[in-house]
Design an enzyme around this catalytic site. Structure first.
Site, PDB file in Angstrom:
ATOM      1  N   SER A  22      22.882 -62.048 -44.941  1.00 14.36           N
ATOM      2  CA  SER A  22      21.431 -61.935 -44.734  1.00 14.36           C
ATOM      3  C   SER A  22      20.781 -63.315 -44.720  1.00 14.36           C
ATOM      4  O   SER A  22      19.571 -63.438 -44.554  1.00 14.36           O
ATOM      5  CB  SER A  22      20.796 -61.066 -45.836  1.00 14.36           C
ATOM      6  OG  SER A  22      21.085 -61.591 -47.111  1.00 14.36           O
ATOM      7  N   ASN A  55      20.042 -58.196 -57.600  1.00 18.28           N
ATOM      8  CA  ASN A  55      19.198 -57.019 -57.360  1.00 18.28           C
ATOM      9  C   ASN A  55      17.778 -57.209 -57.900  1.00 18.28           C
ATOM     10  O   ASN A  55      16.798 -56.881 -57.234  1.00 18.28           O
ATOM     11  CB  ASN A  55      19.847 -55.772 -57.980  1.00 18.28           C
ATOM     12  CG  ASN A  55      21.210 -55.483 -57.355  1.00 18.28           C
ATOM     13  OD1 ASN A  55      21.582 -56.124 -56.369  1.00 18.28           O
ATOM     14  ND2 ASN A  55      21.944 -54.540 -57.926  1.00 18.28           N
ATOM     15  N   HIS A  70     -14.618 -39.684 -25.309  1.00 15.35           N
ATOM     16  CA  HIS A  70     -13.679 -39.259 -24.252  1.00 15.35           C
ATOM     17  C   HIS A  70     -13.663 -40.255 -23.089  1.00 15.35           C
ATOM     18  O   HIS A  70     -13.363 -39.876 -21.968  1.00 15.35           O
ATOM     19  CB  HIS A  70     -14.028 -37.859 -23.729  1.00 15.35           C
ATOM     20  CG  HIS A  70     -14.331 -36.867 -24.811  1.00 15.35           C
ATOM     21  ND1 HIS A  70     -13.365 -36.087 -25.402  1.00 15.35           N
ATOM     22  CD2 HIS A  70     -15.494 -36.566 -25.440  1.00 15.35           C
ATOM     23  CE1 HIS A  70     -13.928 -35.327 -26.333  1.00 15.35           C
ATOM     24  NE2 HIS A  70     -15.217 -35.603 -26.379  1.00 15.35           N
ATOM     25  N   SER A  87      -1.367 -64.906 -12.233  1.00 11.89           N
ATOM     26  CA  SER A  87      -0.215 -64.219 -11.659  1.00 11.89           C
ATOM     27  C   SER A  87       0.638 -65.236 -10.909  1.00 11.89           C
ATOM     28  O   SER A  87       0.118 -66.167 -10.304  1.00 11.89           O
ATOM     29  CB  SER A  87      -0.695 -63.130 -10.696  1.00 11.89           C
ATOM     30  OG  SER A  87       0.316 -62.810  -9.775  1.00 11.89           O
ATOM     31  N   LYS A 140      -5.627 -63.398  -9.353  1.00 10.82           N
ATOM     32  CA  LYS A 140      -5.565 -62.646 -10.595  1.00 10.82           C
ATOM     33  C   LYS A 140      -5.957 -63.451 -11.829  1.00 10.82           C
ATOM     34  O   LYS A 140      -5.677 -64.639 -11.946  1.00 10.82           O
ATOM     35  CB  LYS A 140      -4.142 -62.105 -10.833  1.00 10.82           C
ATOM     36  CG  LYS A 140      -3.703 -61.017  -9.912  1.00 10.82           C
ATOM     37  CD  LYS A 140      -4.592 -59.784  -9.941  1.00 10.82           C
ATOM     38  CE  LYS A 140      -4.506 -59.010 -11.245  1.00 10.82           C
ATOM     39  NZ  LYS A 140      -3.168 -58.427 -11.429  1.00 10.82           N
ATOM     40  N   GLU A 146      -3.150 -57.102 -23.900  1.00 13.90           N
ATOM     41  CA  GLU A 146      -2.052 -56.156 -23.653  1.00 13.90           C
ATOM     42  C   GLU A 146      -0.939 -56.328 -24.678  1.00 13.90           C
ATOM     43  O   GLU A 146      -0.354 -55.345 -25.151  1.00 13.90           O
ATOM     44  CB  GLU A 146      -1.506 -56.367 -22.242  1.00 13.90           C
ATOM     45  CG  GLU A 146      -2.498 -55.942 -21.175  1.00 13.90           C
ATOM     46  CD  GLU A 146      -2.070 -56.432 -19.793  1.00 13.90           C
ATOM     47  OE1 GLU A 146      -1.844 -55.587 -18.929  1.00 13.90           O
ATOM     48  OE2 GLU A 146      -1.952 -57.648 -19.586  1.00 13.90           O
ATOM     49  N   TYR A 173      19.997 -49.677 -56.868  1.00 14.38           N
ATOM     50  CA  TYR A 173      20.137 -50.578 -55.716  1.00 14.38           C
ATOM     51  C   TYR A 173      21.222 -50.066 -54.777  1.00 14.38           C
ATOM     52  O   TYR A 173      22.279 -49.597 -55.203  1.00 14.38           O
ATOM     53  CB  TYR A 173      20.494 -52.007 -56.175  1.00 14.38           C
ATOM     54  CG  TYR A 173      20.650 -52.939 -54.988  1.00 14.38           C
ATOM     55  CD1 TYR A 173      19.540 -53.527 -54.398  1.00 14.38           C
ATOM     56  CD2 TYR A 173      21.903 -53.162 -54.410  1.00 14.38           C
ATOM     57  CE1 TYR A 173      19.663 -54.344 -53.276  1.00 14.38           C
ATOM     58  CE2 TYR A 173      22.035 -53.969 -53.290  1.00 14.38           C
ATOM     59  CZ  TYR A 173      20.917 -54.556 -52.726  1.00 14.38           C
ATOM     60  OH  TYR A 173      21.043 -55.341 -51.607  1.00 14.38           O
TER      61      TYR A 173
HETATM   62  N1  ARG Z   1      20.945 -59.798 -49.827  1.00 14.10           N
HETATM   63  C1  ARG Z   1      20.776 -58.729 -50.745  1.00 14.10           C
HETATM   64  C2  ARG Z   1      19.508 -57.916 -50.377  1.00 14.10           C
HETATM   65  O1  ARG Z   1      18.753 -58.391 -49.622  1.00 14.10           O
HETATM   66  C3  ARG Z   1      20.597 -59.262 -52.123  1.00 14.10           C
HETATM   67  C4  ARG Z   1      21.063 -58.316 -53.179  1.00 14.10           C
HETATM   68  C5  ARG Z   1      22.533 -58.128 -53.088  1.00 14.10           C
HETATM   69  N2  ARG Z   1      22.995 -57.294 -54.152  1.00 14.10           N
HETATM   70  C6  ARG Z   1      24.210 -56.744 -54.142  1.00 14.10           C
HETATM   71  N3  ARG Z   1      24.477 -55.994 -55.149  1.00 14.10           N
HETATM   72  N4  ARG Z   1      25.043 -56.876 -53.141  1.00 14.10           N
HETATM   73  O2  ARG Z   1      19.307 -56.833 -50.824  1.00 14.10           O
END
Ligand code: ARG
Length: 468
Positions: free
Chosen positions: A31, A118, A164, A285, A291, A298, A325
């Protein structure tokens, strides 16, 4: 500080595992590409956590000093762009902890005492929201200021009001602009409300159950400026209500921008001709030389679909999760960031467009002055003379029908109708219908002047909150 560094190349949990992670696992679970924007929040949380660990005697003052110095160095490296991420840095928490441990050795290895990613990610997100929620509210506030200013410039102008999308009754243009103003007022309120509910520290919940160590979650919460501390560790690590609420607040704001966008699109057509866009806020355009297109409007409309997707994605992700979690929760971040980023960009673009748009007053008033738009005034005139409203409605409706079918002007028919007569004809005069809207919150000059006062009060109230 710029020297190439050795990294451990091992995940944090390597003790339990006989072999390293597969490339596919790393590629799928990472992530870092999106949660690295939480780096500053993560450092803030770590500093508070370390200070607490020292307060309760789990770290010596020396260890605290060494970890603080390492956190500061990480901060500098991240700012300077010299922070070397390792392939095994799954997320920003892992990356920072790994680097702190490299710098601070055995003291660094104590950073994660009594903490889990977590509760850490739940904290980071709340810190992000506290900052970005205010910023979003500030942008909405700026747009409200523009709406109010533009409304104040056009106090004499009126437009057809529609239901309307059919002409209904004339309204002051200021009244129309202020209608959007009030919607954004509620959007700011919604952001504030959800920030208040998110103002709870989850730190100390650990992975899910708290700790056997003498942690002091309340003091960390106070240190970080939270109004409150979690009541239940399972809830603390798995609650993403605040993410869903924040995305909802942004989404509804975007829906409001989308509705303005739709009106800008319509009003800028040759058919309406109510507004002219400034060149800087319109597009041309590639093929059609004549245009001038309302692309901002939009896109503000189109991007509402994207935010609705962000919101429904998060709600769908949450709906089947057992406590506490689950890794699914990692999917909360991209929609939240996307919703906030998109809404912020849309607010800025629509603000610029509205600040510079030209209102074509004569087109607006000409459209609003069509005698048929005064039909309700004729009916209300009959009511004032004692006719029951339903009957008055039928009488005027009949005259309108005759006028259209026989091609006779409405005033001519009125003069010859004993129930109305010549004295009712001035009701058809240009501007009369809008001046006659006198009740609170109505579309005429009297109530709109009062509305301005209340709108200014609300803006000032918001300004004081934003300045806090
Ligand atoms: N990248 C994880 C998230 O966004 C962080 C927590 C990860 N915890 C775990 N038990 N793998 O949730």
């Amino acid at each position: 500080m710029n020297e190439p560094r050795e990294t451990t190349g091992q995940p944090l949990w390597h003790g339990r595992f006989g072999e390293g992670p597969a490339d596919e696992l790393l590629a799928f679970t990472v992530s870092l590409p999106f949660d690295r924007r939480l780096a500053a929040d993560d450092l803030t949380g770590s500093r508070a956590h370390v200070a607490m660990l020292a307060r309760v005697g789990l770290l010596t003052d020396d260890e605290k000093g060494v970890i603080f110095a390492a956190l500061n160095r990480v901060d500098e490296e991240l700012h300077a762009g010299t922070f070397a991420f390792a392939p095994t840095d799954e997320d920003i928490h892992t990356a920072i902890e790994r680097r702190v441990t490299e710098i601070a050795g055995s003291a660094g290895a104590k950073l994660h005492t009594g903490r889990s990613r977590n509760d850490q990610i739940a904290l980071d997100l709340r810190l992000y929201l506290r900052r970005e929620g205010r910023a979003l509210a500030g942008r909405i506030h700026a747009l409200q200021n523009i709406l109010l200013q533009r409304a104040a410039e056009v106090v004499d102008v009126y437009v057809p009001g529609y239901t309307h999308l059919q002409r209904a009754q004339p309204v002051l243009l200021a009244h129309h602009l202020l209608a959007h103003f009030w919607a954004f007022t509620r959007d700011v309120d919604r952001v504030r409300d959800c920030l208040a509910r998110a103002d709870v520290s989850p730190l100390g919940a650990g992975a899910l159950a708290g700790s056997s160590l003498p942690l002091d979650p309340a003091s960390v919460a106070a240190d970080l400026g939270f109004a409150d501390v979690f009541e239940n560790s399972l809830d603390a690590v798995s609650d993403r209500d605040f993410v869903a609420e924040a995305i909802f607040a942004a989404t509804l704001t975007q829906v409001h921008l989308s509705r303005i966008g739709e009106e800008i699109v319509l009003w800028s057509t040759e058919e309406f001709g109510f507004i002219r866009l400034a060149d800087a806020y319109a597009t041309g355009s590639s093929m059609l030389p004549q245009k001038k297109n309302p692309d901002i409007a939009e896109l503000a409309r189109g991007k509402a679909g994207r935010l609705i997707g962000d919101l429904t994605g998060v709600l769908a992700m949450l709906k089947g999760l057992p406590l506490s979690y689950n890794r699914d929760l990692q999917e909360d971040k991209e929609p939240l960031f996307d919703a906030f980023d998109t809404c912020a960009l849309s607010l800025a673009a629509i603000s610029g467009l509205l600040a510079t748009v030209e209102f074509v007053a004569d087109r607006m008033t000409a459209a609003a002055d069509s005698p048929l738009n005064s039909a309700t005034d004729l009916a209300e005139h009959l009511v004032e003379n004692g006719t029951p409203f339903r009957e008055a409605h039928t009488v005027v409706g009949g005259l309108v029908r005759q006028s259209i079918e026989r091609g006779v002007p409405l005033d001519e028919l009125m003069v010859n109708d004993p129930r109305l007569g010549p004295e009712a004809v001035p009701l058809l005069e240009p501007g009369s219908a809008v001046r006659r809207r006198t009740t609170r919150g109505g579309a005429g000059p009297g109530p709109v002047a009062e509305q301005f006062d209340r709108a200014k009060d609300r803006l000032e109230h918001q300004r004081l909150w934003l300045a806090k």
